[in-house]
Design a protein around this motif. Structure first.
Motif, PDB file in Angstrom:
ATOM      1  N   THR A  20       0.860  -1.179   0.000  1.00  0.00           N
ATOM      2  CA  THR A  20       0.000   0.000   0.000  1.00  0.00           C
ATOM      3  C   THR A  20       0.896   1.228   0.000  1.00  0.00           C
ATOM      4  O   THR A  20       1.991   1.202   0.550  1.00  0.00           O
ATOM      5  N   TRP A  21       0.442   2.283  -0.635  1.00  0.00           N
ATOM      6  CA  TRP A  21       1.297   3.428  -0.855  1.00  0.00           C
ATOM      7  C   TRP A  21       0.473   4.680  -1.054  1.00  0.00           C
ATOM      8  O   TRP A  21      -0.735   4.631  -1.271  1.00  0.00           O
ATOM      9  N   THR A  22       1.161   5.802  -1.000  1.00  0.00           N
ATOM     10  CA  THR A  22       0.587   7.098  -1.341  1.00  0.00           C
ATOM     11  C   THR A  22       1.474   7.704  -2.412  1.00  0.00           C
ATOM     12  O   THR A  22       2.693   7.753  -2.255  1.00  0.00           O
ATOM     13  N   ALA A  23       0.867   8.141  -3.503  1.00  0.00           N
ATOM     14  CA  ALA A  23       1.620   8.756  -4.598  1.00  0.00           C
ATOM     15  C   ALA A  23       1.359  10.260  -4.624  1.00  0.00           C
ATOM     16  O   ALA A  23       0.248  10.711  -4.347  1.00  0.00           O
ATOM     17  N   HIS A  24       2.407  10.989  -4.937  1.00  0.00           N
ATOM     18  CA  HIS A  24       2.319  12.435  -5.129  1.00  0.00           C
ATOM     19  C   HIS A  24       2.669  12.676  -6.594  1.00  0.00           C
ATOM     20  O   HIS A  24       3.837  12.556  -6.971  1.00  0.00           O
ATOM     21  N   ILE A  25       1.675  12.967  -7.395  1.00  0.00           N
ATOM     22  CA  ILE A  25       1.849  13.067  -8.839  1.00  0.00           C
ATOM     23  C   ILE A  25       2.368  14.446  -9.217  1.00  0.00           C
ATOM     24  O   ILE A  25       1.826  15.469  -8.808  1.00  0.00           O
ATOM     25  N   ARG A  26       3.418  14.438 -10.012  1.00  0.00           N
ATOM     26  CA  ARG A  26       4.017  15.687 -10.498  1.00  0.00           C
ATOM     27  C   ARG A  26       3.639  15.943 -11.960  1.00  0.00           C
ATOM     28  O   ARG A  26       3.402  17.065 -12.347  1.00  0.00           O
ATOM     29  N   ARG A  27       3.625  14.869 -12.749  1.00  0.00           N
ATOM     30  CA  ARG A  27       3.306  15.020 -14.179  1.00  0.00           C
ATOM     31  C   ARG A  27       2.275  13.994 -14.619  1.00  0.00           C
ATOM     32  O   ARG A  27       2.288  12.855 -14.167  1.00  0.00           O
ATOM     33  N   ARG A  28       1.419  14.417 -15.542  1.00  0.00           N
ATOM     34  CA  ARG A  28       0.449  13.538 -16.177  1.00  0.00           C
ATOM     35  C   ARG A  28       0.585  13.745 -17.676  1.00  0.00           C
ATOM     36  O   ARG A  28       0.471  14.875 -18.158  1.00  0.00           O
ATOM     37  N   VAL A  29       0.832  12.646 -18.412  1.00  0.00           N
ATOM     38  CA  VAL A  29       0.962  12.726 -19.855  1.00  0.00           C
ATOM     39  C   VAL A  29      -0.040  11.771 -20.487  1.00  0.00           C
ATOM     40  O   VAL A  29       0.007  10.564 -20.249  1.00  0.00           O
ATOM     41  N   ALA A  30      -0.952  12.328 -21.275  1.00  0.00           N
ATOM     42  CA  ALA A  30      -1.872  11.502 -22.058  1.00  0.00           C
ATOM     43  C   ALA A  30      -1.120  11.096 -23.322  1.00  0.00           C
ATOM     44  O   ALA A  30      -0.664  11.947 -24.090  1.00  0.00           O
ATOM     45  N   LEU A  31      -0.951   9.792 -23.512  1.00  0.00           N
ATOM     46  CA  LEU A  31      -0.201   9.302 -24.669  1.00  0.00           C
ATOM     47  C   LEU A  31      -1.029   9.458 -25.943  1.00  0.00           C
ATOM     48  O   LEU A  31      -2.256   9.320 -25.917  1.00  0.00           O
ATOM     49  N   ASP A  32      -0.344   9.723 -27.053  1.00  0.00           N
ATOM     50  CA  ASP A  32      -1.056   9.915 -28.316  1.00  0.00           C
ATOM     51  C   ASP A  32      -1.561   8.598 -28.904  1.00  0.00           C
ATOM     52  O   ASP A  32      -2.384   8.603 -29.808  1.00  0.00           O
ATOM     53  N   ALA A  33      -1.078   7.481 -28.374  1.00  0.00           N
ATOM     54  CA  ALA A  33      -1.546   6.152 -28.785  1.00  0.00           C
ATOM     55  C   ALA A  33      -1.288   5.197 -27.623  1.00  0.00           C
ATOM     56  O   ALA A  33      -0.420   5.442 -26.777  1.00  0.00           O
ATOM     57  N   LEU A  34      -2.037   4.115 -27.576  1.00  0.00           N
ATOM     58  CA  LEU A  34      -1.844   3.117 -26.531  1.00  0.00           C
ATOM     59  C   LEU A  34      -0.408   2.597 -26.581  1.00  0.00           C
ATOM     60  O   LEU A  34       0.101   2.268 -27.651  1.00  0.00           O
ATOM     61  N   PHE A  35       0.260   2.551 -25.437  1.00  0.00           N
ATOM     62  CA  PHE A  35       1.639   2.057 -25.377  1.00  0.00           C
ATOM     63  C   PHE A  35       1.795   1.216 -24.122  1.00  0.00           C
ATOM     64  O   PHE A  35       1.482   1.672 -23.023  1.00  0.00           O
ATOM     65  N   ALA A  36       2.265  -0.009 -24.273  1.00  0.00           N
ATOM     66  CA  ALA A  36       2.430  -0.947 -23.160  1.00  0.00           C
ATOM     67  C   ALA A  36       1.119  -1.051 -22.372  1.00  0.00           C
ATOM     68  O   ALA A  36       1.117  -1.112 -21.158  1.00  0.00           O
TER      69      ALA A  36
END
Length: 152
Positions: free
Chosen positions: A80-96
């Motif tokens: 269990t964890w807590t994340a602090h998000i700095r960046r969000r990038v919407a990919l231009d195509a599905l990747f992995a």
């Protein structure tokens, strides 16, 4: 959560889902600990990966995380964890299998939310990263003193 070392950084990778289908379409790749905001991942993507734009850098980061998960470098499924998000990038195509990459910092919630093995592994990985950071600071300071001595 998969925890792995990447160029001296303790990196944690997990997935989240954007809806009830639980597809894991959001990749969360973070630096474990208190000392980072995750920007080192983007620098590595540029410096080591030779990637210049955000989309290419995001794919490079996801490639490193996916590779670590495939070889089971450090899986901790019950963490269990807590994340602090700095960046969000919407990919231009599905990747992995991801549409979105989130980066930042992650902090384990503590032993009560993890198995003893997971808690110990994460603690050791984070301590190792702190020691590497301290050693790096000492090396920089030593080089600075050597340069100062050389100019005298």
């Amino acid at each position: 959560m998969t925890v792995f070392l990447l160029e001296g950084l303790t990196v944690a990778y997990t997935t989240q889902s954007s809806d009830q289908r639980c597809l894991g379409d959001i990749g969360l790749v973070t630096i474990a600990g208190e000392l980072s905001e995750g920007e080192e991942l983007w620098h590595l993507a540029s410096d080591l990966g030779g990637r210049s734009n955000t989309q290419e850098q995001a794919r490079w980061i996801l490639t490193q995380a996916s590779r670590a998960r495939m070889v089971k470098s450090g899986d901790h499924p019950n963490a269990t964890w807590t994340a602090h998000i700095r960046r969000r990038v919407a990919l231009d195509a599905l990747f992995a299998n991801h549409k979105v990459l989130l980066t930042g910092r992650i902090k384990p919630m503590g032993p009560e939310g993890m198995s003893p093995r997971t808690s110990t592994a994460l603690s050791l990985a984070m301590r190792a990263a702190q020691l590497r950071s301290s050693a790096s600071d000492v090396n920089v300071e030593l080089r600075r003193h050597q340069e100062d001595a050389h100019t005298l």
